[in-house]
Design a protein around this motif. Structure first.
Motif, PDB file in Angstrom:
ATOM      1  N   CYS A  16       0.826  -1.206   0.000  1.00 32.94           N
ATOM      2  CA  CYS A  16       0.000   0.000   0.000  1.00 32.94           C
ATOM      3  C   CYS A  16       0.860   1.256   0.000  1.00 32.94           C
ATOM      4  CB  CYS A  16      -0.983  -0.002   1.161  1.00 32.94           C
ATOM      5  SG  CYS A  16      -0.219  -0.148   2.772  1.00 32.94           S
ATOM      6  N   GLU A  17       1.835   1.349  -0.919  1.00 35.38           N
ATOM      7  CA  GLU A  17       2.577   2.589  -1.078  1.00 35.38           C
ATOM      8  C   GLU A  17       1.674   3.645  -1.690  1.00 35.38           C
ATOM      9  OE1 GLU A  17       6.485   2.752  -2.214  1.00 35.38           O
ATOM     10  OE2 GLU A  17       7.054   1.258  -0.731  1.00 35.38           O
ATOM     11  N   GLU A  18       0.630   3.192  -2.380  1.00 32.93           N
ATOM     12  CA  GLU A  18      -0.381   4.076  -2.924  1.00 32.93           C
ATOM     13  C   GLU A  18      -1.704   3.728  -2.249  1.00 32.93           C
ATOM     14  OE1 GLU A  18      -0.418   3.577  -7.110  1.00 32.93           O
ATOM     15  OE2 GLU A  18       1.659   4.242  -7.393  1.00 32.93           O
ATOM     16  N   PRO A  19      -2.670   4.665  -2.273  1.00 30.93           N
ATOM     17  CA  PRO A  19      -3.970   4.359  -1.660  1.00 30.93           C
ATOM     18  C   PRO A  19      -4.603   3.107  -2.251  1.00 30.93           C
ATOM     19  CG  PRO A  19      -3.793   6.699  -2.169  1.00 30.93           C
ATOM     20  CD  PRO A  19      -2.592   6.035  -2.778  1.00 30.93           C
ATOM     21  N   VAL A  20      -5.274   2.339  -1.408  1.00 29.19           N
ATOM     22  CA  VAL A  20      -5.909   1.087  -1.826  1.00 29.19           C
ATOM     23  C   VAL A  20      -7.425   1.251  -1.736  1.00 29.19           C
ATOM     24  CG1 VAL A  20      -6.184  -1.357  -1.292  1.00 29.19           C
ATOM     25  CG2 VAL A  20      -3.949  -0.284  -1.038  1.00 29.19           C
ATOM     26  N   HIS A  21      -8.120   0.813  -2.791  1.00 27.93           N
ATOM     27  CA  HIS A  21      -9.576   0.815  -2.787  1.00 27.93           C
ATOM     28  C   HIS A  21     -10.062  -0.627  -2.719  1.00 27.93           C
ATOM     29  CE1 HIS A  21      -8.737   4.819  -4.405  1.00 27.93           C
ATOM     30  NE2 HIS A  21      -9.946   5.158  -4.025  1.00 27.93           N
ATOM     31  N   VAL A  22     -10.910  -0.909  -1.763  1.00 26.11           N
ATOM     32  CA  VAL A  22     -11.483  -2.247  -1.614  1.00 26.11           C
ATOM     33  C   VAL A  22     -12.972  -2.169  -1.934  1.00 26.11           C
ATOM     34  CG1 VAL A  22     -11.909  -4.179  -0.058  1.00 26.11           C
ATOM     35  CG2 VAL A  22      -9.794  -2.867   0.151  1.00 26.11           C
ATOM     36  N   THR A  41     -23.336  -2.705  -1.723  1.00 28.48           N
ATOM     37  CA  THR A  41     -22.190  -2.425  -2.589  1.00 28.48           C
ATOM     38  C   THR A  41     -21.499  -1.184  -2.030  1.00 28.48           C
ATOM     39  OG1 THR A  41     -23.267  -3.347  -4.540  1.00 28.48           O
ATOM     40  CG2 THR A  41     -21.398  -1.891  -4.910  1.00 28.48           C
ATOM     41  N   ARG A  42     -20.274  -1.333  -1.616  1.00 28.23           N
ATOM     42  CA  ARG A  42     -19.530  -0.232  -1.018  1.00 28.23           C
ATOM     43  C   ARG A  42     -18.087  -0.237  -1.535  1.00 28.23           C
ATOM     44  NH1 ARG A  42     -23.958   0.675   0.552  1.00 28.23           N
ATOM     45  NH2 ARG A  42     -24.700   1.294   2.624  1.00 28.23           N
ATOM     46  N   VAL A  43     -17.441   0.900  -1.454  1.00 31.37           N
ATOM     47  CA  VAL A  43     -16.017   1.012  -1.758  1.00 31.37           C
ATOM     48  C   VAL A  43     -15.331   1.588  -0.528  1.00 31.37           C
ATOM     49  CG1 VAL A  43     -14.250   2.089  -3.181  1.00 31.37           C
ATOM     50  CG2 VAL A  43     -16.388   1.300  -4.225  1.00 31.37           C
ATOM     51  N   TRP A  44     -14.330   0.866  -0.024  1.00 33.53           N
ATOM     52  CA  TRP A  44     -13.590   1.288   1.163  1.00 33.53           C
ATOM     53  C   TRP A  44     -12.239   1.825   0.722  1.00 33.53           C
ATOM     54  CZ3 TRP A  44      -9.559  -1.806   3.867  1.00 33.53           C
ATOM     55  CH2 TRP A  44      -9.135  -1.170   5.051  1.00 33.53           C
ATOM     56  N   TYR A  45     -11.920   3.033   1.158  1.00 32.75           N
ATOM     57  CA  TYR A  45     -10.688   3.708   0.777  1.00 32.75           C
ATOM     58  C   TYR A  45      -9.699   3.645   1.932  1.00 32.75           C
ATOM     59  CZ  TYR A  45      -7.531   7.558  -0.410  1.00 32.75           C
ATOM     60  OH  TYR A  45      -6.428   8.313  -0.668  1.00 32.75           O
ATOM     61  N   TYR A  46      -8.508   3.095   1.664  1.00 28.24           N
ATOM     62  CA  TYR A  46      -7.474   2.990   2.693  1.00 28.24           C
ATOM     63  C   TYR A  46      -6.255   3.783   2.248  1.00 28.24           C
ATOM     64  CZ  TYR A  46      -3.910   1.055   5.768  1.00 28.24           C
ATOM     65  OH  TYR A  46      -2.905   0.924   6.673  1.00 28.24           O
ATOM     66  N   SER A  47      -5.881   4.790   3.035  1.00 28.91           N
ATOM     67  CA  SER A  47      -4.778   5.666   2.664  1.00 28.91           C
ATOM     68  C   SER A  47      -3.481   5.325   3.366  1.00 28.91           C
ATOM     69  CB  SER A  47      -5.149   7.121   2.975  1.00 28.91           C
ATOM     70  OG  SER A  47      -5.387   7.283   4.365  1.00 28.91           O
ATOM     71  N   TYR A  55     -13.733  -0.472   9.510  1.00 26.00           N
ATOM     72  CA  TYR A  55     -14.720   0.148   8.640  1.00 26.00           C
ATOM     73  C   TYR A  55     -16.028  -0.599   8.835  1.00 26.00           C
ATOM     74  CZ  TYR A  55     -17.187   1.382   4.318  1.00 26.00           C
ATOM     75  OH  TYR A  55     -18.113   1.794   3.408  1.00 26.00           O
ATOM     76  N   THR A  56     -17.108   0.140   9.142  1.00 25.03           N
ATOM     77  CA  THR A  56     -18.384  -0.497   9.485  1.00 25.03           C
ATOM     78  C   THR A  56     -19.505   0.013   8.579  1.00 25.03           C
ATOM     79  OG1 THR A  56     -17.638  -0.537  11.775  1.00 25.03           O
ATOM     80  CG2 THR A  56     -19.937  -1.097  11.379  1.00 25.03           C
ATOM     81  N   PRO A  57     -19.718  -0.607   7.422  1.00 23.92           N
ATOM     82  CA  PRO A  57     -20.853  -0.218   6.582  1.00 23.92           C
ATOM     83  C   PRO A  57     -22.133  -0.924   7.026  1.00 23.92           C
ATOM     84  CG  PRO A  57     -19.577  -1.901   5.473  1.00 23.92           C
ATOM     85  CD  PRO A  57     -18.879  -1.620   6.792  1.00 23.92           C
ATOM     86  N   SER A  68     -11.839  -5.081   9.127  1.00 25.27           N
ATOM     87  CA  SER A  68     -10.641  -4.621   9.829  1.00 25.27           C
ATOM     88  C   SER A  68      -9.411  -4.835   8.965  1.00 25.27           C
ATOM     89  CB  SER A  68     -10.479  -5.355  11.167  1.00 25.27           C
ATOM     90  OG  SER A  68     -10.300  -6.739  10.945  1.00 25.27           O
ATOM     91  N   SER A  69      -8.420  -3.982   9.147  1.00 22.95           N
ATOM     92  CA  SER A  69      -7.167  -4.110   8.405  1.00 22.95           C
ATOM     93  C   SER A  69      -6.017  -3.703   9.304  1.00 22.95           C
ATOM     94  CB  SER A  69      -7.190  -3.236   7.148  1.00 22.95           C
ATOM     95  OG  SER A  69      -7.165  -1.870   7.508  1.00 22.95           O
TER      96      SER A  69
END
Length: 220
Positions: A16-22, A41-47, A55-57, A68-69
């Motif tokens: 994750c040297e760059e932002p990750v989208h899950v 349907t969700r997109v989780w952004y990890y910077s 993250y709790t959708p 969790s990450s």
């Protein structure tokens, strides 16, 4: 019932040297794909700004899901090539009531004593589920795992915990495997009177896209 959704991937460690989208999609399976009912349907952004995140959708207004990450600095990729019972004939009887295989990374300094592994709810020690529920194996005694790849701190250890359910209660075995920069290591986990051989392949992580392109051009 088990409240967890078990991930079968990713198939490699995520750098994750760059932002990750899950992207998260949760469906209720029907007869055909077109008949599936989409719950979320969700997109989780990890910077990468924090080492541990939750993250709790909300799922269709019915329930919530916690994702969790954990970010491991200076880590290596551990691929669990196989977990094999040294006596293959013991597999059906040992795991006839199901079982569970989990692992997580621990720093080498300040490790807890054997038998005192941290609780899975501790924010610094997220358990990665490799297999849960029905445990099957091939003819040579290798357990069929739903997931094989995890990240481990280079200066730490990979902790593998194996449970086998029985009518009198669950039996547990655990083993600590020292992280390596490369190569393949084998360790033995004692589960009751049985022995399981764990084979792990270690590899460094690709640092960036430029490194990939340079390596690719040299091979051509």
């Amino acid at each position: 019932q088990d409240p967890f959704l078990h991930l079968t991937g990713p198939s490699r460690a995520i750098v994750c040297e760059e932002p990750v989208h899950v992207e998260i999609k949760l469906k209720v399976k029907a007869g055909t794909e077109s008949e599936d009912i989409a719950l979320m349907t969700r997109v989780w952004y990890y910077s990468g700004k924090v080492s541990c995140t939750l993250y709790t959708p909300v799922v269709g207004g019915l329930c919530t899901m916690v994702l969790s990450s954990e970010e491991l600095h200076e880590s290596v990729q551990a691929t669990i090539v196989g977990i094999r019972l040294r006596v293959p004939e013991e597999t059906p009887s040992l795991f006839k009531n199901g079982g569970r295989v989990v692992c997580f990374s621990l720093p080498r300094k300040g490790r807890p004593r054997k038998g005192r592994l941290p609780n899975s709810t501790h924010p610094l020690f997220r358990q990665v589920v490799l297999q849960d529920g029905a445990m099957t194996s091939c003819s040579k005694g290798y357990l069929n795992l739903s997931r094989h790849v995890v990240s481990v701190k280079l200066c730490g250890t990979l902790e593998v915990v194996i449970h086998a359910n029985s009518q009198s209660g669950a039996i547990k075995g655990e083993v600590s495997i020292k992280a390596q920069k490369c190569n393949i290591t084998q360790d033995v986990c004692h589960l009751g009177d049985s022995e399981l051989e764990i084979t792990v392949a270690w590899s460094r992580l690709v640092q960036d896209k430029l490194w990939i392109s340079m390596e690719g051009s040299e091979e051509v």
